[in-house]
Write a protein that holds these residues in place. Structure first.
Motif, mmCIF file in Angstrom:
data_model
loop_
_atom_site.group_PDB
_atom_site.id
_atom_site.type_symbol
_atom_site.label_atom_id
_atom_site.label_comp_id
_atom_site.label_asym_id
_atom_site.label_seq_id
_atom_site.Cartn_x
_atom_site.Cartn_y
_atom_site.Cartn_z
ATOM 1 N N ARG A 1 0.897 -1.110 0.020
ATOM 2 C CA ARG A 1 0.022 -0.051 -0.123
ATOM 3 C C ARG A 1 0.892 1.195 -0.037
ATOM 4 N NH1 ARG A 1 -3.474 0.926 4.502
ATOM 5 N NH2 ARG A 1 -4.726 2.256 3.080
ATOM 6 N N LEU B 1 0.866 5.179 0.378
ATOM 7 C CA LEU B 1 0.295 6.375 0.711
ATOM 8 C C LEU B 1 0.730 7.485 0.273
ATOM 9 C CD1 LEU B 1 -1.193 4.890 4.135
ATOM 10 C CD2 LEU B 1 -2.242 4.516 1.808
ATOM 11 N N ASP C 1 -1.432 -1.064 -4.393
ATOM 12 C CA ASP C 1 -2.501 -0.231 -4.136
ATOM 13 C C ASP C 1 -1.951 1.521 -3.463
ATOM 14 O OD1 ASP C 1 -4.242 -2.151 -4.800
ATOM 15 O OD2 ASP C 1 -4.928 -2.646 -2.734
ATOM 16 N N TYR C 2 -2.706 2.415 -4.488
ATOM 17 C CA TYR C 2 -2.198 3.628 -4.073
ATOM 18 C C TYR C 2 -3.348 4.653 -3.689
ATOM 19 C CZ TYR C 2 1.921 2.536 -7.193
ATOM 20 O OH TYR C 2 2.943 2.336 -7.645
ATOM 21 N N GLU C 3 -2.983 5.456 -2.623
ATOM 22 C CA GLU C 3 -4.107 6.450 -1.990
ATOM 23 C C GLU C 3 -3.268 7.592 -1.590
ATOM 24 O OE1 GLU C 3 -7.849 7.541 -0.962
ATOM 25 O OE2 GLU C 3 -7.391 5.384 -1.228
ATOM 26 N N HIS D 1 -5.940 5.783 -6.648
ATOM 27 C CA HIS D 1 -7.079 6.628 -6.089
ATOM 28 C C HIS D 1 -6.659 7.937 -5.687
ATOM 29 C CE1 HIS D 1 -10.436 7.483 -3.031
ATOM 30 N NE2 HIS D 1 -10.589 7.815 -4.122
ATOM 31 N N ASN D 2 -6.969 8.900 -6.512
ATOM 32 C CA ASN D 2 -6.650 10.305 -6.172
ATOM 33 C C ASN D 2 -5.033 10.488 -6.089
ATOM 34 O OD1 ASN D 2 -9.390 10.856 -5.670
ATOM 35 N ND2 ASN D 2 -9.087 11.018 -3.490
ATOM 36 N N ASN E 1 -10.725 8.994 -9.211
ATOM 37 C CA ASN E 1 -10.755 10.206 -8.555
ATOM 38 C C ASN E 1 -11.986 10.340 -7.828
ATOM 39 O OD1 ASN E 1 -7.958 10.928 -9.243
ATOM 40 N ND2 ASN E 1 -8.730 12.125 -10.935
ATOM 41 N N ASP E 2 -11.943 10.576 -6.542
ATOM 42 C CA ASP E 2 -13.314 11.052 -5.982
ATOM 43 C C ASP E 2 -13.895 12.046 -6.889
ATOM 44 O OD1 ASP E 2 -12.902 9.058 -3.798
ATOM 45 O OD2 ASP E 2 -12.070 10.701 -2.671
ATOM 46 N N TYR F 1 -12.463 15.701 -5.888
ATOM 47 C CA TYR F 1 -10.838 15.646 -5.866
ATOM 48 C C TYR F 1 -10.516 16.982 -6.245
ATOM 49 C CZ TYR F 1 -6.110 14.648 -7.017
ATOM 50 O OH TYR F 1 -4.700 14.361 -6.904
#
Length: 439
Positions: free
Chosen positions: A253, A255, A279-281, A310-311, A371-372, A375
């Motif tokens: 992960r 971050l 997995d990227y956040e 994600h984002n 993206n949200d 965002y």
């Protein structure tokens, strides 16, 4: 056969975090290694300078055990090492494995580098002062990272058959975990935690001129490259000529941080790299390559497979002329001071006959980027820039779905191919977002 166990409490080692216990801990490490034992660092805080593990031993953190790095710089030895791609004398890490084999570091404790002290040394409490302000004013930006000696949390140097498992690296003064000139190293389930934008050069895990390294099940939160693969800088990297190869990073992960990166120090070459199931956040970059005109070297045979982002600002960022103020070393014309040995290595010119960095044969597949709805950050699908005379060559994208604000930049790229790639772009190109190149 079970290892003999050595408990820190049995040796009366202070665990209040207020008294320096470097000597006592080192003596316990030495005793443990003599019988291929297991040292258990029990719950508490242990104020220490550099510790050096020995072959055929395990150093185990009990839950709640903390190695707390002293900020008294006089307690740290200055030893031969490699710093940001250049061999020089510098501080070692808090926990070191130098020239050893069959060493394990395990457990749910942590190493706390007391990073704020080191970060302020570099650029002050306001990120506008410290040594960086002084060096920038003198036209010596390129030298500051080397002259401002800061302590890494973990250094594995010239070692083999090493396992790093489960512990947390907090608040490192410089890079968190540096693995250099080593082979058959397994990093499993460790966490990197370096808070805030005030923590310069706090790379998560750096794999430097190594072979057969596996990094898996890790979590990174830092303020530089999250996981980085390197092989030496400029003339000194070419002299050492030790490539980084057969490296796999999987099931991690990612971050806050600058992403999973190859470079910028690639002078010794990088090949046979696999990045899988990441997995990227909220990361700056997803997969990143960086080099410069001075680096030379090569990057080839890279597989990137199974990324979820994600984002993320720049899912794919490749720039072969990265950060000129740092990458190009030149003394100001009016400079009258001493030229340190490390500076001489940085200033050494490479013959024009040595090719620019060659980047080729990269396959990227099975990627989702989204993206949200709310965002507000940068969102650029591609930023790929080769050299006019040395394009990025043979890069293939397959089975990808990218939802971003911008499509981005493809400059000096040869034989790029795509299959089953869907890209949705909601905004026009924003030239201001080109500036990430200098980070």
């Amino acid at each position: 056969m079970e290892r003999p166990i050595f408990y820190s409490s049995a040796y009366g080692i202070d665990n209040s975090g207020t008294r320096l216990v470097t000597q006592q801990l080192q003596e316990l490490i030495d005793e443990t290694a003599k019988v291929s034992g297991k040292l258990i660092l029990e719950t508490g805080k242990y104020l220490t300078a550099s510790l050096f593990l020995k072959s055929n031993m395990e150093f185990h953190f009990e839950e709640g055990a903390v190695l707390l790095a002293t900020t008294d710089e006089s307690q740290y030895p200055i030893l031969p090492t490699r710093v940001a791609g250049v061999e020089m004398d510098w501080y070692p890490g808090v926990l070191n494995c130098n020239g050893q084999s069959h060493v394990t570091v395990s457990g749910n404790g942590s190493i706390n580098g007391q990073g704020e002290y080191w970060w302020n040394k570099y650029w002050g409490e306001d990120q506008k002062g410290g040594m960086r302000k002084e060096y920038d004013a003198k036209g010596l930006r390129w030298a500051c990272d080397y002259d401002c000696m800061r302590v890494r949390n973990v250094v594995v140097m010239d070692s083999r058959e090493v396992l790093l498992r489960d512990f947390t690296s907090n608040q490192s003064g410089f890079w968190n975990v540096h693995i250099c000139y080593s082979s058959h190293v397994h990093v499993d389930g460790i966490q990197i935690m370096a808070s805030g934008k005030e923590s310069p050069s706090t790379d998560g895990i750096d794999i430097d001129s190594c072979d057969h390294v596996l990094v898996e099940n890790c979590v990174t939160f830092c303020h530089d490259d999250s996981i980085c693969i390197k092989s030496g800088r400029d003339a000194d990297g070419l002299r050492v000529n030790r490539p980084c190869h057969d490296i796999e990073v999987r099931n991690c992960r990612i971050l806050a941080g600058f992403g999973v990166t190859i470079g910028s120090e690639v002078s010794g070459g990088v090949y046979n790299i696999t990045l899988k199931n990441l997995d990227y956040e909220g990361t700056d970059c997803g997969f990143r390559i960086k080099s410069s005109l001075a680096r030379r070297g090569y990057i080839r045979d890279v597989l990137v497979d199974g990324l979820k982002m994600h984002n993320v600002k720049y899912p794919f960022h490749m720039n072969l002329n990265w950060n000129p103020a740092y990458s190009y070393c030149e003394l100001p014309k009016d400079y009258q001071g001493e030229v340190a040995d490390a500076w001489k290595k940085l200033l050494e010119q490479i013959p024009d006959s040595v090719p620019l960095t060659e980047v080729s044969d990269i396959r990227i597949q099975n990627v989702t980027v989204w993206n949200d709805d709310n965002y507000k950050g940068i969102s650029r699908a591609f930023h790929l820039e080769g050299f006019p005379t040395q394009p990025i060559n043979r890069i293939h994208f397959e089975n990808m779905e990218l939802q971003c604000k911008e499509f981005g930049v493809l400059d000096y790229v040869k034989d790029i191919s795509m299959a089953q790639v869907s890209v949705s772009v909601s905004e026009s190109h924003n030239a201001q977002n080109d500036e990430y190149d200098n980070r």
